[in-house]
Design a protein around this motif. Sequence first.
Motif, PDB file in Angstrom:
ATOM      1  N   GLN A  93      -3.407   9.850  -5.313  1.00 26.82           N
ATOM      2  CA  GLN A  93      -4.490   9.572  -6.215  1.00 26.82           C
ATOM      3  C   GLN A  93      -5.901  10.619  -6.046  1.00 26.82           C
ATOM      4  O   GLN A  93      -7.001  11.300  -6.549  1.00 26.82           O
ATOM      5  CB  GLN A  93      -4.767   8.211  -6.180  1.00 26.82           C
ATOM      6  CG  GLN A  93      -4.025   7.867  -7.183  1.00 26.82           C
ATOM      7  CD  GLN A  93      -3.779   6.125  -7.057  1.00 26.82           C
ATOM      8  OE1 GLN A  93      -4.892   5.728  -5.843  1.00 26.82           O
ATOM      9  NE2 GLN A  93      -2.946   5.444  -8.529  1.00 26.82           N
ATOM     10  N   SER A  94      -6.860  10.164  -4.446  1.00 26.29           N
ATOM     11  CA  SER A  94      -8.344  10.392  -4.056  1.00 26.29           C
ATOM     12  C   SER A  94      -7.826  12.280  -4.240  1.00 26.29           C
ATOM     13  O   SER A  94      -8.686  13.051  -4.306  1.00 26.29           O
ATOM     14  CB  SER A  94      -7.800  10.073  -2.177  1.00 26.29           C
ATOM     15  OG  SER A  94      -7.564   9.048  -2.217  1.00 26.29           O
ATOM     16  N   LYS A 131      -8.650   2.260   5.603  1.00 25.73           N
ATOM     17  CA  LYS A 131      -8.311   1.166   3.709  1.00 25.73           C
ATOM     18  C   LYS A 131      -7.743   0.537   3.309  1.00 25.73           C
ATOM     19  O   LYS A 131      -7.927  -0.881   3.165  1.00 25.73           O
ATOM     20  CB  LYS A 131      -8.892   2.725   1.968  1.00 25.73           C
ATOM     21  CG  LYS A 131     -10.379   2.649   2.159  1.00 25.73           C
ATOM     22  CD  LYS A 131      -9.748   4.214   1.054  1.00 25.73           C
ATOM     23  CE  LYS A 131     -11.452   5.575   1.050  1.00 25.73           C
ATOM     24  NZ  LYS A 131     -11.128   5.966   0.186  1.00 25.73           N
ATOM     25  N   MET A 132      -6.481   0.848   3.926  1.00 21.88           N
ATOM     26  CA  MET A 132      -5.766  -0.332   3.456  1.00 21.88           C
ATOM     27  C   MET A 132      -5.620  -1.358   4.367  1.00 21.88           C
ATOM     28  O   MET A 132      -5.246  -3.008   3.958  1.00 21.88           O
ATOM     29  CB  MET A 132      -3.879   0.322   3.475  1.00 21.88           C
ATOM     30  CG  MET A 132      -3.736   1.516   2.734  1.00 21.88           C
ATOM     31  SD  MET A 132      -2.286   2.085   2.334  1.00 21.88           S
ATOM     32  CE  MET A 132      -2.070   2.719   1.272  1.00 21.88           C
ATOM     33  N   CYS A 157      -7.354   6.852   4.806  1.00 17.91           N
ATOM     34  CA  CYS A 157      -6.355   5.660   3.787  1.00 17.91           C
ATOM     35  C   CYS A 157      -5.682   4.824   4.479  1.00 17.91           C
ATOM     36  O   CYS A 157      -5.033   3.809   4.024  1.00 17.91           O
ATOM     37  CB  CYS A 157      -5.292   6.712   3.811  1.00 17.91           C
ATOM     38  SG  CYS A 157      -5.366   7.802   2.191  1.00 17.91           S
ATOM     39  N   LEU A 203       0.951   5.115   0.197  1.00 23.78           N
ATOM     40  CA  LEU A 203       0.520   6.006   0.682  1.00 23.78           C
ATOM     41  C   LEU A 203       0.343   6.999   0.324  1.00 23.78           C
ATOM     42  O   LEU A 203      -0.690   7.455   0.156  1.00 23.78           O
ATOM     43  CB  LEU A 203       0.657   6.186   3.104  1.00 23.78           C
ATOM     44  CG  LEU A 203      -0.381   6.921   3.536  1.00 23.78           C
ATOM     45  CD1 LEU A 203      -1.316   5.510   3.930  1.00 23.78           C
ATOM     46  CD2 LEU A 203       0.358   6.714   5.513  1.00 23.78           C
ATOM     47  N   ASN A 204       1.422   7.705   0.217  1.00 16.68           N
ATOM     48  CA  ASN A 204       1.129   8.974  -0.300  1.00 16.68           C
ATOM     49  C   ASN A 204       0.661   9.161  -1.551  1.00 16.68           C
ATOM     50  O   ASN A 204       0.114   9.786  -2.316  1.00 16.68           O
ATOM     51  CB  ASN A 204       2.859   9.776  -0.303  1.00 16.68           C
ATOM     52  CG  ASN A 204       3.456   9.365   1.191  1.00 16.68           C
ATOM     53  OD1 ASN A 204       3.209   8.284   1.596  1.00 16.68           O
ATOM     54  ND2 ASN A 204       3.512  10.946   1.336  1.00 16.68           N
ATOM     55  N   MET A 222      -7.594  12.974   5.345  1.00 16.55           N
ATOM     56  CA  MET A 222      -7.113  11.985   4.433  1.00 16.55           C
ATOM     57  C   MET A 222      -6.383  10.974   5.607  1.00 16.55           C
ATOM     58  O   MET A 222      -6.753   9.877   5.419  1.00 16.55           O
ATOM     59  CB  MET A 222      -6.518  11.999   3.175  1.00 16.55           C
ATOM     60  CG  MET A 222      -7.375  13.060   2.172  1.00 16.55           C
ATOM     61  SD  MET A 222      -6.871  12.451   0.726  1.00 16.55           S
ATOM     62  CE  MET A 222      -7.935  10.873   0.602  1.00 16.55           C
ATOM     63  N   SER A 230      -1.534   6.983  -2.566  1.00 12.91           N
ATOM     64  CA  SER A 230      -2.900   6.873  -2.285  1.00 12.91           C
ATOM     65  C   SER A 230      -3.904   7.876  -1.944  1.00 12.91           C
ATOM     66  O   SER A 230      -5.094   8.679  -2.363  1.00 12.91           O
ATOM     67  CB  SER A 230      -2.950   6.000  -0.816  1.00 12.91           C
ATOM     68  OG  SER A 230      -4.420   6.224  -0.302  1.00 12.91           O
ATOM     69  N   PHE A 231      -2.903   9.091  -1.182  1.00 15.68           N
ATOM     70  CA  PHE A 231      -3.433  10.495  -0.927  1.00 15.68           C
ATOM     71  C   PHE A 231      -3.722  11.337  -2.034  1.00 15.68           C
ATOM     72  O   PHE A 231      -4.515  11.698  -2.614  1.00 15.68           O
ATOM     73  CB  PHE A 231      -2.583  11.504  -0.453  1.00 15.68           C
ATOM     74  CG  PHE A 231      -2.080  11.095   1.340  1.00 15.68           C
ATOM     75  CD1 PHE A 231      -3.372  10.765   2.255  1.00 15.68           C
ATOM     76  CD2 PHE A 231      -0.470  11.403   1.793  1.00 15.68           C
ATOM     77  CE1 PHE A 231      -2.580  10.631   3.496  1.00 15.68           C
ATOM     78  CE2 PHE A 231      -0.813  10.808   3.609  1.00 15.68           C
ATOM     79  CZ  PHE A 231      -1.776  11.097   3.703  1.00 15.68           C
ATOM     80  N   GLY A 234       0.967  -0.816  -0.286  1.00 12.10           N
ATOM     81  CA  GLY A 234       0.363   0.059  -0.157  1.00 12.10           C
ATOM     82  C   GLY A 234       1.045   1.469  -0.161  1.00 12.10           C
ATOM     83  O   GLY A 234       1.813   1.263   0.940  1.00 12.10           O
TER      84      GLY A 234
END
Length: 340
Positions: A282-283, A303-304, A300, A276-277, A296, A279-280, A274
Amino acid sequence: MIIRVVSKKGTLLLKDSRESLVIAAAIIKKGGLVAFPTETVYGLGASAVNAGAVKNIFAAKGRPADNPLIVHLSDSNQLSLVAREVPDEAKYLADLFWPGPLSMVLQRSEYIPAEVSAGLPTVAVRMPDHPVALALIDCAGVPVAAPSANKSGRPSPTSYRHVLEDLTGKIDAVIKSSICKIGIESTVLDLTGRSPLILRPGGLPREDLERALGQRIGLAVDKKNCLQPPSPGMKYRHYTPSAPLILITGRENTRNQVLKNLTRYYRKKGFAVGLLNISFQQSLKSSTDPEKLAAMLYGCMRKMDTAGVDIIIAEEVGITGIGLAVMNRLKKAATRVLRV
Ligand code: TXA
Ligand code: MG
């Protein structure tokens, strides 16, 4: 006497309407536990003047008994009720920043039982900037002691769904409301020493406090294993997802390369990684705005967990403004910090 309002199995899901808040306040008055939204994270509230109810907070969360709670007020005039003395600095900061993400540590008055502060002679106090929290405290007619409404050790909840994930069946009710706009806990400022000291960076930036007080403000050194840290919460590894988290710090170019190499390495080994950054980003559609990152972060991480990733890799973020708090939480969550 503590009256459990609902059966052990059930946790009431309440709307944030006026009628529901009256029910939630009645539960608190009777010694029950209600999770409620604030502008930072969801809190797990009990009457701060009911020692038995406060003990139930520790039990529901599985919280270590030596980690004190924050007392929440709906009116800054109640400060003199919970604190033995209110220094001018505290009054000034309350005028400037309340309601808001600032918790001040002051000498505790006898009105607040020792259980709230895990036996310490001090008390942390704040007035949250959320209409539902304020109405609930006001309607309960007592200050409300509340830690974050997560199972101890898990990331703080920024939605009622996170609260249900962790505490269903362990608490009386959850108020379903809008998400918490700041997303990271309050700044904890100790005003009981010779000079003000930040015990936990949080939603209110250090720079704002320094500007207000016209002086540099120290940040308590984070020693996970020290026996008597200035704030008991500092010694626990918390704000954490289940998977191990590697935090990469250092120069940006090298960080990016190390991130790619590590990701490739773990994927080859069959790990679900995963990022993390990413994923930040993308959102956020590539935004690195620290306020958005803060809002977030915990979602996040959760979610992971739900996605069942085996390892999380995160990169450092800038430490200006609320970035200081984001970086503090990332360091606490990290099982390993790689300096490159
Ligand atoms: O934004 C927040 O602060 C949220 C919302 C619900 O208000 N609350 C929160 O509470 O984060 P909690 O219990 O998760 O964190 C409280 C922190 C802990 O690190 C604790 O050790 C510290 O505040 N604290 C509380 N009372 C203290 C005291 N008397 N002296 C030193 N540290 C204290
Ligand atoms: Mg907490």
